[in-house]
Scaffold this motif. Structure first.
Motif, short mmCIF file in Angstrom:
data_model
loop_
_atom_site.label_atom_id
_atom_site.label_comp_id
_atom_site.label_asym_id
_atom_site.label_seq_id
_atom_site.Cartn_x
_atom_site.Cartn_y
_atom_site.Cartn_z
N VAL A 1 -34.18 23.45 -10.58
CA VAL A 1 -34.62 23.03 -9.11
C VAL A 1 -33.39 23.86 -8.28
N PHE A 2 -32.58 23.76 -8.38
CA PHE A 2 -30.85 24.82 -7.64
C PHE A 2 -31.60 26.02 -7.43
N GLU A 3 -32.19 26.90 -8.82
CA GLU A 3 -32.39 27.78 -8.52
C GLU A 3 -33.37 28.77 -7.73
N VAL A 4 -34.96 27.46 -7.95
CA VAL A 4 -35.42 28.14 -7.24
C VAL A 4 -35.63 27.62 -5.32
N ASN A 5 -35.17 26.56 -5.84
CA ASN A 5 -34.73 26.65 -4.07
C ASN A 5 -34.01 27.38 -3.18
N ILE A 6 -32.27 27.99 -3.87
CA ILE A 6 -32.33 29.06 -2.96
C ILE A 6 -33.02 30.30 -3.05
N ARG A 7 -33.57 30.42 -4.09
CA ARG A 7 -34.09 31.55 -4.31
C ARG A 7 -35.74 32.01 -3.97
N PHE A 8 -36.43 30.72 -4.26
CA PHE A 8 -37.68 30.54 -3.88
C PHE A 8 -38.18 30.42 -2.28
N GLY B 1 -19.78 23.87 -8.36
CA GLY B 1 -19.34 22.62 -6.59
C GLY B 1 -19.52 23.54 -5.64
N ASP B 2 -19.08 25.91 -5.81
CA ASP B 2 -19.68 25.92 -4.77
C ASP B 2 -20.56 25.75 -3.43
N SER B 3 -21.42 25.95 -3.61
CA SER B 3 -22.08 25.90 -2.90
C SER B 3 -22.44 24.65 -1.69
N PHE B 4 -21.69 23.58 -2.30
CA PHE B 4 -21.54 21.94 -1.46
C PHE B 4 -20.98 22.46 -0.67
N HIS C 1 -14.68 34.46 -10.27
CA HIS C 1 -15.68 35.61 -9.49
C HIS C 1 -16.45 34.72 -8.05
N LEU C 2 -17.55 33.55 -9.19
CA LEU C 2 -18.45 32.90 -7.52
C LEU C 2 -17.22 31.93 -7.15
N THR C 3 -15.98 31.65 -7.34
CA THR C 3 -15.37 31.50 -6.02
C THR C 3 -14.79 32.07 -4.87
N LEU D 1 -23.57 42.28 -11.88
CA LEU D 1 -23.44 42.28 -11.10
C LEU D 1 -23.81 41.49 -9.86
N ARG D 2 -22.53 40.25 -9.97
CA ARG D 2 -22.23 39.47 -9.10
C ARG D 2 -22.01 39.67 -7.62
N PRO D 3 -22.33 39.27 -6.18
CA PRO D 3 -22.01 39.77 -4.60
C PRO D 3 -20.48 39.00 -4.14
N GLU D 4 -20.15 37.61 -5.38
CA GLU D 4 -19.54 36.87 -3.94
C GLU D 4 -18.37 37.51 -3.11
N VAL D 5 -17.32 38.94 -4.29
CA VAL D 5 -16.14 39.64 -3.98
C VAL D 5 -16.54 40.49 -2.75
N SER E 1 -31.70 39.04 -9.95
CA SER E 1 -32.65 39.06 -8.99
C SER E 1 -31.58 38.66 -7.95
N PHE E 2 -29.56 38.68 -8.39
CA PHE E 2 -29.43 38.27 -6.95
C PHE E 2 -28.48 39.87 -6.49
N TYR E 3 -28.72 40.70 -7.04
CA TYR E 3 -28.20 42.17 -7.06
C TYR E 3 -28.99 42.43 -6.01
N ALA F 1 -31.15 40.42 -4.18
CA ALA F 1 -30.99 39.17 -2.97
C ALA F 1 -29.43 39.74 -1.91
N GLU F 2 -28.77 39.58 -2.66
CA GLU F 2 -27.24 39.26 -2.02
C GLU F 2 -26.28 40.31 -2.13
N THR F 3 -25.89 41.42 -3.07
CA THR F 3 -24.91 42.28 -3.38
C THR F 3 -25.34 43.33 -2.76
N ASN G 1 -28.31 31.63 3.64
CA ASN G 1 -27.89 30.34 2.41
C ASN G 1 -26.95 31.28 1.74
N THR G 2 -26.90 30.36 0.26
CA THR G 2 -26.01 30.50 -0.70
C THR G 2 -27.08 31.41 -1.72
N GLU G 3 -27.59 31.80 -1.51
CA GLU G 3 -28.44 33.76 -2.20
C GLU G 3 -28.49 34.64 -0.87
N ALA G 4 -27.46 34.50 -0.21
CA ALA G 4 -27.85 35.58 0.82
C ALA G 4 -28.85 35.39 1.78
C1 DMJ Z 1 -26.42 33.40 -6.81
O1 DMJ Z 1 -27.34 33.20 -6.95
C2 DMJ Z 1 -26.19 32.84 -5.83
O2 DMJ Z 1 -25.26 32.80 -4.82
C3 DMJ Z 1 -25.33 30.84 -6.07
O3 DMJ Z 1 -25.19 30.43 -5.36
C4 DMJ Z 1 -24.43 31.20 -7.29
N1 DMJ Z 1 -24.21 32.97 -7.25
C5 DMJ Z 1 -24.97 33.42 -7.53
C6 DMJ Z 1 -25.25 35.02 -8.00
O4 DMJ Z 1 -23.70 34.79 -8.26
#
Ligand code: DMJ
Length: 615
Positions: free
Chosen positions: A247-254, A374-377, A435-437, A506-510, A566-568, A570-572, A594-597
């Motif tokens: 649910v989380f992934e579909v909400n933030i990405r789609f 916890g992060d995106s809360f 890395h997420l933090t 390929l995470r984006p957070e940094v 896919s977040f590469y 969307a976000e990175t 949003n948390t998926e940029a």
């Molecule tokens: C992304 O899908 C989102 O940023 C999510 O909140 C957690 N992290 C991944 C990418 O690292």
């Protein structure tokens, strides 16, 4: 099933080069809304089940107050409320039992029977959505499209920045072009084996990369590619799948991706004109959807099947916009209710544990993290306040209180002077940062301005220190890319010590944090750090067929994992592009990511509308 009804209107085309091909999202929006209803049922069930009756008082039974009374909390002075609550509770119990029976029934059916049920349900929804007489119901106002300020950018004047920005676009072309060539329609690309890739996050929903990348394509003015992508969405995106999805992934990405593409482009998106009534039975539903998605459940690994903070707490931004576009306040009310319940729960040291038992309404394991789970809360508390044009006082208060508790209990400085955010397990600290933090540097910087004035400077310093620590986690590796998690114990600082924490996907957070720090300080080091990451990506992650994660950032040569997430796209790459763009491209006072940029516009308080570019 009650009905979500969306009727089309054609938005003013804003970009001359846009193809006339219709980007008909009517059905997608219907399905999005039904899906969103499912999400709400799933997480809402936590808060509406009879077991949670203690939690319920003043929350659900006063749900209408939520809309008007978010600053002060619900009014519990109604003398008849106890009796009413009893009656409603009884009804909830009955409906809940009925829904459980139906769910059991569904589980016993054969797949083809379930499929037929879904088709019948869809037909019913379609009929009902046309109203009694089979005609459109024009009672609701049309939401007119206004392009928010800063949706488009321009080339930076400084030649070096201009070149770097162009380089990021080239990277996007490589990532997108190869996805298109080898994996079109799949969720993700395997860039080494040059084929499609699908994780079970999306069940049998397809096209994650396409939807996730839509807004990046538009932002980078890759309009031909954007048109191809929207065309695919129009013809192929299908949520009508009877499989488990996150649910989380579909909400933030789609959901986030489609909303963002609409707000950026206005491209003939059909919009909502009739009231969706999907929530008329939400009070009775367990974690289940009656048609599209089968039975909802929590992850078996999550502390006895608990619900996860970052999952049920990361719906707010998207749902506020669904309410705005559909004219149906229930999306917003439901997410507000989730938050109100959390607000009332006792919190250990003011911290929010990652797990919540949906049956008892009590916290599960006391594990607290500003990274995974916890992060995106926390992010959505702050951003809900910002996106509401700073009217959502509850979100604001909860964010700054939570940040205070995080600072007191989780933020530490290493002997070498690096600030990090540890994890908390039942009162004991694990000196590890994911890395997420690292996104938290950006979040704290974004919130610093709204903090009590004596704290603003301190929070900016803290954000800068977190950015530095995360940069160190990259700098201390062989490949100059950051590990999944790094530790501050056993004589190491900002280094991964366990083999299973050494990968980089390929995470984006940094880079996200570099962007926020750059925008707020204009300290050139953030652009330099971003550029270092670009060089490392080019050297170690770029392959002929796209970009790949690596399994060990400490190894001198990369061992590729063969996934282009896919977040590469969307976000990175989006954050990198904006890092080398001027600040007036998607300015933070008009857009919230949003948390998926996926950028969503601020909803202006006095106009009940989105700000308009031509104002
Ligand atoms: C992304 O899908 C989102 O940023 C999510 O909140 C957690 N992290 C991944 C990418 O690292």
């Amino acid at each position: 099933m009650p009905v979500a009804t969306l009727l089309p209107f054609t938005a003013t085309p804003n970009r001359k080069s846009a193809s006339p091909t219709s980007f008909r999202l009517t059905e997608k929006f219907i399905l999005l809304l039904v899906f969103s209803a499912f999400i709400t049922l799933c997480f809402g069930a936590i808060f509406f089940l009879p077991d949670s009756s203690k939690l319920l008082s003043g929350v659900f039974f006063h749900s209408s107050a939520v809309e008007t009374n978010t600053r002060t909390g619900p009014d519990s002075s109604d003398p008849g409320s106890a009796l009413n609550e009893e009656r409603v509770l009884a009804k909830i119990r009955k409906d809940h039992e009925k829904a459980l029976l139906e769910a059991k029934d569904t589980l016993q059916k054969r797949p083809d029977e379930i499929k037929q049920d879904i088709i019948n349900e869809k037909e019913k929804v379609a009929k009902e959505s046309m109203g009694q007489g089979g005609k459109d119901d024009n009672n609701l106002p049309i939401v007119e499209y206004h392009r928010p300020p800063g949706a488009t950018g321009h080339e930076p004047l400084d030649p070096e920045t201009k070149d770097r920005r162009a380089k990021i676009k080239e990277m996007m072309k490589h990532a997108w072009g190869n996805y298109r060539r080898y994996a079109w329609g799949s969720n993700e690309l395997r860039p080494i084996s040059k084929q499609g890739h699908s994780s079970n996050l999306f069940g049998s929903i397809k096209g994650a990369t396409i939807v996730d990348a839509l807004d990046t394509l538009h932002i980078m003015e890759m309009f031909e590619e954007f048109d191809a992508a929207t065309d695919w969405v129009e013809k192929n995106l299908d949520f009508n799948v009877n499989a488990e999805v996150s649910v989380f992934e579909v909400n933030i990405r789609f959901v986030g991706g489609l909303l963002s593409a609409y707000y950026l482009s206005g491209k003939e998106v059909r919009i909502i004109r009739k009231l969706p009534v999907v929530f008329s039975h939400a009070t009775s539903a367990p974690c289940a959807s009656v048609s599209l998605f089968g039975i909802g459940r929590n992850w078996p690994w999550a502390s006895g099947g608990s619900s996860i903070l970052a999952e049920y707490g990361t719906l707010h931004l998207e749902f506020m916009h669904l309410s705005k576009l559909s004219g149906n306040p229930e999306f917003a009310q439901k997410v507000m209710n989730i938050r109100k319940v959390l607000n009332r729960l006792d919190k250990p040291q003011g911290l929010y544990p990652n797990y919540l038992n949906p049956n008892s309404g009590q916290w599960g394991q006391h594990h607290v993290s500003v990274g995974g789970l916890g992060d995106s809360f926390y992010e959505y508390l702050l951003k809900a306040w910002l996106m509401s044009d700073k009217t959502d006082e509850e979100g604001k208060r909860m964010y700054y209180d939570a940040l205070q508790a995080i600072e007191t209990n989780l933020i530490r400085k290493s002997s070498g002077g690096l600030t990090y955010i540890a994890e908390w397990k039942g009162g004991l600290l694990e000196h590890k940062m994911g890395h997420l933090t690292c996104f938290a540097g950006g979040m704290i910087a974004l919130g610093a301005d709204g903090a009590p004035s004596e704290k603003t400077g301190h929070q900016m310093e803290q954000a800068a220190e977190i950015a530095r620590t995360c940069h160190e986690s990259y700098a201390r590796t062989a490949l100059k890319l950051g590990p999944e998690a790094f530790r501050f114990d056993g004589g190491v600082e900002a280094i991964a010590t366990r083999q299973n924490e050494k990968y980089f996907i390929l995470r984006p957070e940094v880079i996200e944090t570099y962007l926020y720090m750059w925008r707020f300080t204009h300290d050139p080091k953030y652009r330099e750090w971003g550029w270092e990451a670009v060089q490392a990506l080019e050297q170690h992650c770029k392959v002929e067929g796209g970009y790949s994660g690596v399994r060990d950032v400490y190894a001198s040569t990369p061992n590729h994992d063969d996934v282009q997430q896919s977040f590469y796209l969307a976000e990175t790459l989006k954050y990198l592009y904006l890092l080398f763009s001027d600040d007036d491209h998607l300015p933070f006072d008009h857009w919230v990511f949003n948390t998926e940029a996926h950028p969503l516009p601020v909803i202006l308080k006095d106009k009940t509308d989105i700000p308009n570019e031509v104002e």
